[in-house]
Design an enzyme around this catalytic site. Structure first.
Site, PDB file in Angstrom:
ATOM      1  N   ASN A  23       0.802  -1.229   0.000  1.00 14.49           N
ATOM      2  CA  ASN A  23       0.000   0.000   0.000  1.00 14.49           C
ATOM      3  C   ASN A  23       0.830   1.272   0.000  1.00 14.49           C
ATOM      4  O   ASN A  23       0.276   2.368  -0.063  1.00 14.49           O
ATOM      5  CB  ASN A  23      -0.988  -0.011   1.171  1.00 14.49           C
ATOM      6  CG  ASN A  23      -2.060  -1.061   0.977  1.00 14.49           C
ATOM      7  OD1 ASN A  23      -2.162  -1.652  -0.093  1.00 14.49           O
ATOM      8  ND2 ASN A  23      -2.835  -1.326   2.005  1.00 14.49           N
ATOM      9  N   ARG A 397      -2.989 -11.226  -3.829  1.00 12.33           N
ATOM     10  CA  ARG A 397      -2.964  -9.778  -4.120  1.00 12.33           C
ATOM     11  C   ARG A 397      -2.067  -9.051  -3.135  1.00 12.33           C
ATOM     12  O   ARG A 397      -1.499  -8.007  -3.457  1.00 12.33           O
ATOM     13  CB  ARG A 397      -4.384  -9.195  -4.046  1.00 12.33           C
ATOM     14  CG  ARG A 397      -5.292  -9.590  -5.192  1.00 12.33           C
ATOM     15  CD  ARG A 397      -6.606  -8.843  -5.106  1.00 12.33           C
ATOM     16  NE  ARG A 397      -6.338  -7.441  -4.809  1.00 12.33           N
ATOM     17  CZ  ARG A 397      -7.056  -6.730  -3.934  1.00 12.33           C
ATOM     18  NH1 ARG A 397      -8.062  -7.271  -3.293  1.00 12.33           N
ATOM     19  NH2 ARG A 397      -6.773  -5.466  -3.704  1.00 12.33           N
TER      20      ARG A 397
END
Ligand code: EPZ
Length: 422
Positions: A23, A397
């Site tokens: 992120n 992911r």
């Protein structure tokens, strides 16, 4: 679709080096469009979401190579501001491209990134922020066209400290004329990492990590070399797995300050945590204690991305715990799967009431989203018997070969890829 098969009941033990932060890497890769030239970005994990972002950048004309954990990216050839819907829909984070494309090309054509199992995931705060900077935005169904002859600095207040909106506005404002002040900004470490990256490119940003970020627009930016911070959510996932299996694990390459809320909760549950520089040691030899109340909130409070993982530990704790999910309206879907493994959880609106049980039992369960999938893996490691986790593309992911990571810690876990019917 691939599955993970786990023989549970074995404590994790050993040492693990934590991967780079997904992120942080995703907005940093998007931000590279703000300059023309070749970047070297290190500590970028090999994940499906990273692959999607690199494919989008290639589609825009960039040259991108990802070998090991280093990305070499040449953004000079980028020639279009249109992101294909097929790529946009593969990942929520594709929305991060709006700000950089608008700043570089004066326009951006993207598509609603879509929600996923965890909630609606609106983008109104992104759009309002870009409009405040002078963008004109038209929506044609799920196609969004942004145009801006000139971006001008503005005072922008976010009604909610959205991580993505904060990042998108930062990336657009760095090339705007004048000063932008963003209040009620998100304070996550990944935003601080984006500020460091943009400033390494020649931007003039201050305040990331606080709720007020100031961006002085600059005429141009330059490529740079950069190393992404460690992934605090992957580290937190491993910490909970160590505790839930009554193991003893050492994590290297962490930033403990990014995990203070989790460390606090785990200590309240009776887990031994020792912090030494970038090393975190986690041990739990006895049954954990229930934690009266855990509420997910924006950083530095307890992160929503560790809610499902911590819940697994609390299903095995002595007593009743309450977890409240306040960030995403659909992020309790793992409860049904955990209940099938013997957990005793009752959900009322966005709160889960968890009565600890002596043990969980292996079962065939389905990952519904990235972190719920990670939680089911932890449950399988702690459970008695065999657990099969399906739909594990969700897990891929965000975790770089999770089964290899856990095997190194002594877990009995294997990935099965079905033989294609030819
Ligand atoms: C980022 O998502 C993370 N993703 C998420 O991690 C994380 O859960 C989330 O921040 C919260 O920490 C990346 O960084 C790639 P938000 P983001 O905008 O930016 C609402 C993972 O597992 N909202 O802070 O999408 C939204 O609906 C992922 O790695 C609006 O209403 O999160 C949600 O309820 C999952 N309007 C809340 O704010 C907007 O314009 C938080 O969203 C934007 C958001």
């Amino acid at each position: 679709m691939d599955k993970l098969v786990i023989e549970g009941g074995k404590p994790l033990s050993g040492t693990i080096v934590i991967q780079g932060a997904k992120n942080a890497a995703l907005p940093i890769l998007a931000a590279s469009l703000l300059a023309e030239g070749t970047f070297r970005i290190e500590h970028v994990p090999e994940l499906l979401d990273i692959d999607v972002m690199l494919n989008i950048l290639r589609e825009l004309g960039c040259r991108a190579e990802h070998s090991g954990d280093t990305v070499v990216l040449d953004t000079e050839p980028a020639h279009t501001s249109h992101v294909p819907e097929s790529l946009m829909k593969q990942m929520r984070s594709s929305i991060f491209l709006m700000g950089p494309l608008l700043a570089r090309f004066g326009e951006a054509e993207v598509y609603q990134p879509g929600g996923c199992a965890i909630g609606e995931r609106k983008i109104d705060l992104h759009l309002h922020g870009l409009q405040a900077l002078g963008a004109e935005i038209e929506e044609f169904g799920n196609r969004i066209v942004c145009r801006a002859e000139k971006l001008r600095g503005a005072d922008i207040h976010l009604s909610f400290p959205s991580v993505g909106a904060t990042e998108n506005i930062m990336m657009a404002a760095v090339r705007a004329e004048g000063r932008t002040t963003l209040t009620n900004a998100a304070r996550e470490p990944e935003i601080q990492d984006l500020q460091r990256f943009l400033n390494a490119m020649g931007a003039k940003i201050m305040g990331a990590g606080t709720d007020t970020i100031t961006i002085e627009g600059v005429q141009s930016l330059n490529p740079c070399q950069y190393r992404v911070i460690p992934d605090r959510i992957v580290a937190g996932t491993i910490m909970v797995a160590a505790a839930a299996t009554r193991g003893q694990v050492t994590l290297q390459n962490t930033q403990p300050a990014h995990l203070s809320s989790l460390i606090h909760v785990l200590r309240r549950a009776g887990v031994q945590i020792v912090v030494d520089g970038d090393i975190i040691k986690v041990g739990c030899a006895t049954r954990p204690k229930a934690v009266e109340r855990v509420v997910t909130s924006p950083y530095p409070a307890f992160p929503t991305d560790l809610q499902s993982q911590l819940m697994v530990l609390l299903t095995l704790a002595d007593g009743v715990s309450i977890m409240k999910e306040t960030i995403f309206e659909g992020r309790l879907k793992h409860v049904d799967e955990l209940s099938r493994m013997g957990a005793d959880i009752r959900v009322d609106m966005n709160a889960a009431f968890i009565r600890g049980v002596p043990r969980l039992y292996g079962a065939t369960v389905e990952a519904t989203d990235l972190r719920a999938g990670a939680a089911l893996v932890i449950a399988g490691l702690a459970a008695h018997g065999r657990t099969v986790v399906e739909q594990i593309h969700h897990i891929d992911r965000g975790y770089d070969k999770i089964e290899s990571m856990l095997t190194r810690l002594g877990a009995r876990i294997s990935r099965y890829s079905p033989v294609p019917n030819n």
